[in-house]
Design a protein around this motif. Structure first.
Motif, PDB file in Angstrom:
ATOM      1  N   ARG A 164      14.522   4.408  -1.786  1.00 53.40           N
ATOM      2  CA  ARG A 164      15.191   3.536  -0.816  1.00 53.40           C
ATOM      3  C   ARG A 164      14.457   3.702   0.509  1.00 53.40           C
ATOM      4  N   LEU A 165      13.987   2.589   1.056  1.00 53.69           N
ATOM      5  CA  LEU A 165      13.315   2.626   2.346  1.00 53.69           C
ATOM      6  C   LEU A 165      14.374   2.842   3.424  1.00 53.69           C
ATOM      7  N   VAL A 166      14.285   3.967   4.123  1.00 54.35           N
ATOM      8  CA  VAL A 166      15.235   4.273   5.186  1.00 54.35           C
ATOM      9  C   VAL A 166      14.819   3.564   6.458  1.00 54.35           C
ATOM     10  N   LYS A 167      13.560   3.781   6.879  1.00 58.11           N
ATOM     11  CA  LYS A 167      13.086   3.070   8.060  1.00 58.11           C
ATOM     12  C   LYS A 167      11.589   3.255   8.269  1.00 58.11           C
ATOM     13  N   HIS A 168      11.030   2.319   9.009  1.00 59.47           N
ATOM     14  CA  HIS A 168       9.661   2.447   9.497  1.00 59.47           C
ATOM     15  C   HIS A 168       9.771   3.320  10.744  1.00 59.47           C
ATOM     16  N   ARG A 214     -11.480   5.167  13.480  1.00 62.04           N
ATOM     17  CA  ARG A 214     -10.179   4.882  14.110  1.00 62.04           C
ATOM     18  C   ARG A 214      -9.220   4.459  13.008  1.00 62.04           C
ATOM     19  N   HIS A 215      -8.022   5.026  13.036  1.00 60.86           N
ATOM     20  CA  HIS A 215      -6.996   4.709  12.051  1.00 60.86           C
ATOM     21  C   HIS A 215      -5.780   4.095  12.742  1.00 60.86           C
ATOM     22  N   GLU A 216      -5.222   3.086  12.105  1.00 67.35           N
ATOM     23  CA  GLU A 216      -3.919   2.559  12.485  1.00 67.35           C
ATOM     24  C   GLU A 216      -2.958   3.107  11.442  1.00 67.35           C
ATOM     25  N   ARG A 217      -2.118   4.050  11.823  1.00 67.58           N
ATOM     26  CA  ARG A 217      -1.246   4.742  10.862  1.00 67.58           C
ATOM     27  C   ARG A 217       0.171   4.173  10.912  1.00 67.58           C
ATOM     28  N   HIS A 218       0.687   3.854   9.713  1.00 66.50           N
ATOM     29  CA  HIS A 218       2.039   3.323   9.538  1.00 66.50           C
ATOM     30  C   HIS A 218       2.856   4.397   8.815  1.00 66.50           C
ATOM     31  N   VAL A 219       3.873   4.904   9.475  1.00 64.98           N
ATOM     32  CA  VAL A 219       4.646   6.042   8.963  1.00 64.98           C
ATOM     33  C   VAL A 219       6.039   5.563   8.564  1.00 64.98           C
ATOM     34  N   TYR A 220       6.432   5.910   7.330  1.00 70.55           N
ATOM     35  CA  TYR A 220       7.718   5.480   6.780  1.00 70.55           C
ATOM     36  C   TYR A 220       8.529   6.671   6.291  1.00 70.55           C
ATOM     37  N   TRP A 221       9.844   6.513   6.359  1.00 73.24           N
ATOM     38  CA  TRP A 221      10.788   7.474   5.794  1.00 73.24           C
ATOM     39  C   TRP A 221      11.480   6.776   4.632  1.00 73.24           C
ATOM     40  N   LEU A 222      11.409   7.417   3.453  1.00 71.31           N
ATOM     41  CA  LEU A 222      12.058   6.895   2.257  1.00 71.31           C
ATOM     42  C   LEU A 222      12.924   7.989   1.654  1.00 71.31           C
ATOM     43  N   GLU A 223      13.903   7.577   0.882  1.00 69.51           N
ATOM     44  CA  GLU A 223      14.774   8.532   0.193  1.00 69.51           C
ATOM     45  C   GLU A 223      14.623   8.345  -1.312  1.00 69.51           C
ATOM     46  N   PHE A 224      14.441   9.457  -2.018  1.00 73.84           N
ATOM     47  CA  PHE A 224      14.373   9.428  -3.480  1.00 73.84           C
ATOM     48  C   PHE A 224      15.804   9.299  -3.989  1.00 73.84           C
ATOM     49  N   VAL A 225      16.085   8.290  -4.812  1.00 73.20           N
ATOM     50  CA  VAL A 225      17.460   7.993  -5.204  1.00 73.20           C
ATOM     51  C   VAL A 225      17.756   8.312  -6.669  1.00 73.20           C
ATOM     52  N   SER A 254       2.270  10.649  -6.521  1.00 70.46           N
ATOM     53  CA  SER A 254       3.454  11.412  -6.943  1.00 70.46           C
ATOM     54  C   SER A 254       4.027  10.971  -8.282  1.00 70.46           C
ATOM     55  N   GLY A 255       3.680   9.759  -8.722  1.00 71.71           N
ATOM     56  CA  GLY A 255       4.287   9.223  -9.937  1.00 71.71           C
ATOM     57  C   GLY A 255       5.645   8.583  -9.688  1.00 71.71           C
ATOM     58  N   ILE A 256       6.126   8.598  -8.457  1.00 71.54           N
ATOM     59  CA  ILE A 256       7.415   7.992  -8.117  1.00 71.54           C
ATOM     60  C   ILE A 256       7.210   6.496  -7.908  1.00 71.54           C
ATOM     61  N   GLU A 257       8.048   5.708  -8.569  1.00 71.21           N
ATOM     62  CA  GLU A 257       7.934   4.249  -8.497  1.00 71.21           C
ATOM     63  C   GLU A 257       8.889   3.682  -7.446  1.00 71.21           C
ATOM     64  N   GLN A 258       8.593   2.470  -6.991  1.00 72.07           N
ATOM     65  CA  GLN A 258       9.359   1.833  -5.921  1.00 72.07           C
ATOM     66  C   GLN A 258      10.855   1.783  -6.212  1.00 72.07           C
ATOM     67  N   ALA A 304       0.830  -1.209   0.000  1.00 73.16           N
ATOM     68  CA  ALA A 304       0.000   0.000   0.000  1.00 73.16           C
ATOM     69  C   ALA A 304       0.860   1.253   0.000  1.00 73.16           C
ATOM     70  N   LEU A 305       1.958   1.220   0.739  1.00 71.93           N
ATOM     71  CA  LEU A 305       2.873   2.366   0.789  1.00 71.93           C
ATOM     72  C   LEU A 305       3.356   2.729  -0.618  1.00 71.93           C
ATOM     73  N   TYR A 306       3.879   1.762  -1.345  1.00 77.93           N
ATOM     74  CA  TYR A 306       4.413   2.037  -2.680  1.00 77.93           C
ATOM     75  C   TYR A 306       3.308   2.359  -3.684  1.00 77.93           C
ATOM     76  N   ARG A 307       2.136   1.750  -3.532  1.00 79.04           N
ATOM     77  CA  ARG A 307       1.017   2.067  -4.423  1.00 79.04           C
ATOM     78  C   ARG A 307       0.574   3.510  -4.229  1.00 79.04           C
ATOM     79  N   GLU A 308       0.415   3.930  -2.983  1.00 76.07           N
ATOM     80  CA  GLU A 308      -0.016   5.299  -2.712  1.00 76.07           C
ATOM     81  C   GLU A 308       1.014   6.318  -3.194  1.00 76.07           C
ATOM     82  N   ILE A 309       2.290   6.028  -2.994  1.00 76.68           N
ATOM     83  CA  ILE A 309       3.339   6.937  -3.479  1.00 76.68           C
ATOM     84  C   ILE A 309       3.232   7.088  -4.995  1.00 76.68           C
ATOM     85  N   ALA A 310       3.099   5.972  -5.710  1.00 76.42           N
ATOM     86  CA  ALA A 310       3.009   6.025  -7.172  1.00 76.42           C
ATOM     87  C   ALA A 310       1.754   6.764  -7.624  1.00 76.42           C
ATOM     88  N   GLU A 311       0.623   6.496  -6.976  1.00 76.59           N
ATOM     89  CA  GLU A 311      -0.626   7.151  -7.370  1.00 76.59           C
ATOM     90  C   GLU A 311      -0.570   8.663  -7.156  1.00 76.59           C
TER      91      GLU A 311
END
Length: 104
Positions: free
Chosen positions: A63-67, A81-92, A55-59, A46-53
């Protein structure tokens, strides 16, 4: 009460954070790529799908830095109620100075 799983992506490039505004909904304000995990979808997919939808940036351009964190949140305006998963990624890849993305 049902819990909706959400993902949020903090994407950096050269110490800058990728943010955007919706062209058709500027009242939504400045945002990072985020969205709902679909049934039977992994959080990471879901993380990579939402990013692509959004921003247009593909997986392969990331680079996944960390959860960073997973936490529960009550979205009062939606009464959910939401269970939120937060990630830090770097555009390479070398980005454009600015870009416009139209949803498909």
């Amino acid at each position: 009460m049902q819990i909706y799983r959400k993902v949020l992506a903090y994407i950096t490039y050269n110490d800058k954070l990728l943010v955007f505004t919706h062209r058709d909904a500027p009242e939504a304000g400045v945002q990072v790529p985020a969205g709902t995990v679909e049934p039977d979808e992994s959080v990471e997919d879901a993380l990579y799908r939402e990013i692509a939808e959004e921003s247009g940036i593909e997986q392969q351009e990331l680079r996944l830095v960390k959860h960073l964190k997973t936490y529960l949140y009550y979205a009062e305006h939606k009464q959910q109620r939401h269970e939120r998963h937060v990630y830090w990624l770097e555009f390479v890849h070398e980005p454009l100075p600015a870009w416009e993305r139209s949803p498909q």
